[in-house]
Design an enzyme around this catalytic site. Structure first.
Site, PDB file in Angstrom:
ATOM      1  N   GLY A 454     -19.697 -43.847   1.460  1.00 39.74           N
ATOM      2  CA  GLY A 454     -19.358 -44.663   1.952  1.00 39.74           C
ATOM      3  C   GLY A 454     -19.544 -45.331   3.284  1.00 39.74           C
ATOM      4  N   LYS A 455     -20.955 -44.325   3.143  1.00 37.40           N
ATOM      5  CA  LYS A 455     -21.884 -45.336   5.106  1.00 37.40           C
ATOM      6  C   LYS A 455     -22.247 -46.258   4.827  1.00 37.40           C
ATOM      7  CE  LYS A 455     -20.721 -41.203   6.314  1.00 37.40           C
ATOM      8  NZ  LYS A 455     -19.934 -40.766   5.221  1.00 37.40           N
ATOM      9  N   HIS A 456     -23.638 -46.581   6.274  1.00 39.49           N
ATOM     10  CA  HIS A 456     -23.783 -48.264   6.447  1.00 39.49           C
ATOM     11  C   HIS A 456     -24.647 -48.053   5.149  1.00 39.49           C
ATOM     12  CE1 HIS A 456     -21.993 -47.267  10.010  1.00 39.49           C
ATOM     13  NE2 HIS A 456     -22.021 -48.367  10.229  1.00 39.49           N
TER      14      HIS A 456
END
Length: 673
Positions: A454-456
Site C-alpha cells: 500500500g505504499k507510494h
C-alpha cells in the site's frame, strides 16, 4: 479552430501562460479569468496548466484537455500525465493515445478520439500555391538549439530550410515540400505525420511513441547517425492519416456542448484500491524488468544487479550517501535500530500510534520501547512528549511521520542533540514529504522506508534504509547480510544478524517503480487538495494539511471528526461511509500499541521479557504504560478517520467520496448531538 472554440461560455487556457504553479495562486488567478466560463479548455502541460485545471474544477467548472495522450518516454511525460489526469475530459488524436490513457487509469468514457488539431490547418493550406516547392530536400526544424552537434551534422545534408519559428503551424507551407523533417519538437512531429512526411527526431527521448510504432518517425541516438537516418527515412513511405468528415475542433465543441456537468461513479462501482491494479501504477516497465531478471537467472541480490541499482538510484532520489535495500519495512526499522549497537536494557523512545512491525524490532535488539504521547491533531510525537520520557537509559529516538505528515523535526533534533541521542526516522509513509529544504528521511541519523503493497511505490514487500553516516551504512549492510563481510579481505560473520536481503525480482520491480514516485506523490497531493476543497466547510470536520513550511506526502487522507458536533464521531461517520461503499478506517488502529498483548503480557515471551531483566521497569508488576498518561493518543484515535486514497483516484472518485462524507455528515448533524 480559434473561431470554433471562441464561442460564448468557453474559456481557453493555453499552456504558455505564466502562473505560479501552486493551487492557491492558481485559484486566485483562475477567479480573475474564468468568470462564468464552463467548460474550461486547456492545451499543453506543465505545473501552471495542472494547477489551473484543478482550480477551475474546484470552482465547479468542467475542464477539458485538448492536447491529451502524448507520451514520449521522457521525464516530461510526468507533467503531461498530471495535466491529463487533472481534467474532467480528454481529447486525443488516435486510438493508441486513448488506449494509453485508459491503461493509466482514466475511464474510457472520459476520453474521446477526435483526430489531430493540426489537420484543420493543413487542410486550409493544401491548395495554397504559396506552399513550399515540391522537392526531395530535408527540412531542419529545431525549436531548441541545445545540441550544436546535430546542427553541424545537418549541414552535410541538402537542406531546403532551417529555422526556429515561434509558431510551428505558421511554417506549414515551408515544410510541405520536404522529403524528410528533422526536429526535436513534438509539434513538428505532429505536422510531419499529418503531411505524410517521415520525421527524424534528434532528441530521442522526445520521440512520440505512437509515431515510432507507425514507422512515421525515427529516433536518432547520435549526431553521427543523422545521414543514415535521413536516408532510411527517405526510403520509408509514410501515409498521412485519413481525414475525418468533420474536423477535430468541431468534434471537440460538439462533445463539450453535449457533456454533462459533474460526474460520479455509479454507487456499485468500486473505488481504486491499493489492494490490486486499480490503485497501483504497474505496467510494462515492471513486467519487462521482471522478465529481464528471470532471463538473467540470478534472483539473489548478491549475484544480481537490480537491487544494487535500486539502492544507488533511491539514494540519489532522496539525496543521501547510502541506501541499503532489505526484505520489508519491518526489516528496515530493525536494521536501523541494530546499526545503533544498543545494549541490553537500553531504552528507545517511540510512538504508540504505529505499525507493530516498527516496535518489535526494538525488543529483538534487547532494548525497551518507551512510548511518547502524540499530538491529538497530527497523531505525531513532539519534542515535548519525547522530552517527558527521556531517562538516563534512553539511547535513541524513533519518529514516525504518520500518514505522510512530517513531525515537527527542528525542536526534536534540538532536543536529541542536547541529550546526544540519535534519531531514527520511520519514513515508511512519508516518501517525498518535506520540511523547508529537507526531505523526510534526510534529517535523522538513519531512516527506514517501506515498499509494502500500500505504499507510494511497492514491491509487494520490501524496504530500504538510508543514511549519510559511513559507519552506520556499514552496519546496515552487514545486518542485511547475516553480518557477513562481503568484499572484505577476510570476511567472517561478525555478530548475530539475519538474512534480510531483497530479491532481484523485488529489485526489478523497485527499479521500474522508482521513476514513477514523484508523479505518484504529485497525484496524491492533487487528490488531497480536491478533497479538502470539497469538505473543509463542514462543521466538526478537520481536513489534513501541510505543516508550516513543508509538504505532506498523503499516504492516506486522515481527517478528524469532532464528536461534539458530529453525533457518534469518527466511528459512526466511518460506518456510514462504508455503508455507501467508501472504504475507510475509523481510529486507524483500535488501541495504542502499549495496550496490545505483546506489551501488557511482556513476561510471557523471552523476546519481550529479557530486555526488562536489564531495566528497572521490569520490577513493576502491572502495565508499564497506562492510558491516562497518553491523552493525545486516546483523543487522536477517537477522532480520526483514515481514507485510503491513491494515485489512481480521478475527480469523479473524489466527488463520490466527498458526496458520501457530506451525506453522512448531514445525517449526523441534522438533529444535533
Amino acid at each position: 479552430m480559434a473561431s470554433a472554440l471562441g464561442m460564448t461560455g468557453l474559456s481557453i487556457i493555453p499552456s504558455g501562460w505564466s502562473v505560479a504553479p501552486d493551487l492557491e495562486a492558481a485559484s486566485a488567478f483562475a477567479s480573475t479569468v474564468l468568470h462564468d466560463a464552463d467548460p474550461v479548455i486547456l492545451f499543453g502541460a506543465g505545473p501552471a496548466v495542472t494547477a489551473l485545471a484543478t482550480a477551475a474544477r474546484l470552482a465547479g467548472r468542467r475542464t477539458t484537455q485538448c492536447d491529451a495522450g502524448t507520451r514520449t518516454g521522457e521525464p516530461g511525460d510526468r507533467d503531461r500525465r498530471l495535466a491529463d489526469f487533472s481534467a474532467d475530459h480528454c481529447f486525443v488524436r488516435s486510438v493508441a493515445e486513448r488506449d494509453q490513457l485508459v491503461r493509466e487509469g482514466l475511464s474510457a468514457e472520459r476520453v474521446q478520439v477526435v483526430g489531430a488539431l493540426a489537420a484543420e490547418c493543413f487542410d486550409q493550406l493544401v491548395d495554397d500555391n504559396s506552399s513550399g516547392e515540391a522537392g526531395g530536400d530535408v527540412a531542419l526544424a529545431l525549436t531548441a538549439d541545445a545540441d550544436g552537434a546535430y546542427t553541424a551534422a545537418a549541414r552535410e545534408l541538402p537542406l531546403r530550410w532551417r529555422g526556429t519559428p515561434p509558431e510551428p503551424l505558421d511554417e506549414l507551407k515551408r515544410l510541405r515540400g520536404a522529403a524528410v523533417i528533422i526536429t526535436d519538437d513534438l509539434a513538428y512531429q505532429g505536422l510531419a505525420a499529418e503531411m505524410g512526411v517521415p520525421c527524424v527526431v534528434c532528441a530521442p527521448a522526445r520521440a512520440r511513441n505512437d509515431l515510432l510504432e507507425r514507422g512515421a518517425a525515427f529516433a536518432l541516438e547520435h549526431p553521427t547517425a543523422l545521414a543514415d537516418s535521413v536516408h532510411a527515412a527517405r526510403a520509408r513511405d509514410v501515409v498521412a492519416p485519413t481525414r475525418a468528415d468533420t474536423d477535430a475542433s468541431t468534434l471537440i465543441v460538439d462533445a463539450l456542448l453535449r457533456s454533462p456537468g459533474d460526474h460520479t461513479d455509479a454507487p456499485d462501482t468500486p473505488l481504486p484500491t491499493e489492494a490490486n491494479h486499480t490503485g497501483r501504477t504497474f505496467g510494462a516497465a515492471e513486467a519487462n524488468a521482471v522478465h529481464a531478471a528471470l532471463q538473467a537467472g540470478a534472483l539473489n541480490s548478491t549475484r544480481g544487479t537490480y537491487v544494487h541499482r535500486f539502492e544507488r538510484e533511491f539514494a540519489e532520489w532522496l539525496g543521501v550517501k547510502h541506501a541499503v535495500a532489505c526484505a520489508n519495512g519491518s526489516a528496515a526499522v530493525h536494521c536501523a535500530i541494530a546499526a545503533l549497537k544498543l545494549t541490553a536494557g537500553d531504552e528507545v523512545i517511540t510512538t504508540p500510534i504505529t505499525d507493530m512491525g516498527a516496535l518489535t524490532p526494538i525488543l529483538y535488539e534487547g532494548a525497551v520501547p518507551v512510548f511518547a504521547d502524540v499530538d491529538a491533531d497530527t497523531l505525531n510525537v513532539t519534542a515535548d512528549t519525547i522530552a517527558a520520557q527521556i531517562t538516563k537509559r534512553t539511547r535513541a529516538i524513533i519518529v514516525t511521520h504518520l500518514f505522510g505528515r512530517p513531525c515537527d523535526m527542528p525542536p526534536i533534533m534540538e532536543l536529541a542533540a542536547q541529550h546526544g541521542l540519535p534519531v531514527v526516522e520511520d519514513a515508511a509513509q512519508a516518501f517525498g514529504a518535506t520540511l523547508g529544504e529537507h526531505a523526510m528521511g534526510t534529517i535523522g541519523a538513519v531512516a527506514a522506508f517501506s515498499l509494502q503493497q500500500g505504499k507510494h511505490i511497492t514491491t509487494g514487500e520490501g524496504g530500504i534504509v538510508c543514511t549519510d553516516d559511513d559507519d552506520l551504512a556499514r552496519q546496515l549492510f552487514l545486518y542485511v547480510n547475516k553480518a557477513f563481510g562481503y568484499g572484505d579481505k577476510r570476511p567472517d560473520h561478525y555478530f548475530p544478524a539475519l538474512n534480510y536481503r531483497m530479491t532481484e525480482l523485488q529489485g526489478a520491480v523497485a527499479c521500474a517503480q522508482l521513476p514513477k514516485l514523484d508523479e505518484v506523490i504529485a497525484r496524491r497531493r492533487m487528490v488531497a487538495a480536491d478533497l479538502r476543497a470539497r469538505l473543509q466547510d463542514l462543521p466538526g470536520i478537520t481536513c489534513p494539511s501541510d505543516p508550516d513550511g513543508g509538504l505532506h506526502a498523503f499516504w492516506k487522507w486522515s481527517f478528524l471528526v469532532d464528536d461534539r458536533v458530529v453525533c457518534g464521531g469518527a466511528s459512526e461517520l466511518g460506518a456510514r461511509m462504508r455503508a455507501q461503499g467508501v472504504a475507510c478506517a475509523p481510529r486507524y488502529v483500535q488501541k495504542p500499541a502499549f495496550e496490545c498483548q505483546v506489551f501488557t503480557a511482556w513476561r510471557e515471551h523471552p523476546v519481550s521479557r529479557l530486555p526488562l531483566t536489564h531495566n528497572p521497569r521490569g520490577d513493576e508488576d502491572g502495565p508499564l504504560f497506562r492510558r491516562e498518561d497518553y491523552p493525545g493518543s486516546v483523543r487522536g484515535l477517537e477522532q480520526v478517520v483514515v481514507l485510503p486514497i491513491n494515485e489512481r483516484y480521478r475527480p469523479e472518485h473524489v466527488a463520490r467520496v466527498a458526496t458520501a462524507i457530506r451525506s453522512a455528515h448531514e445525517e449526523l448533524t441534522s438533529g444535533g448531538c
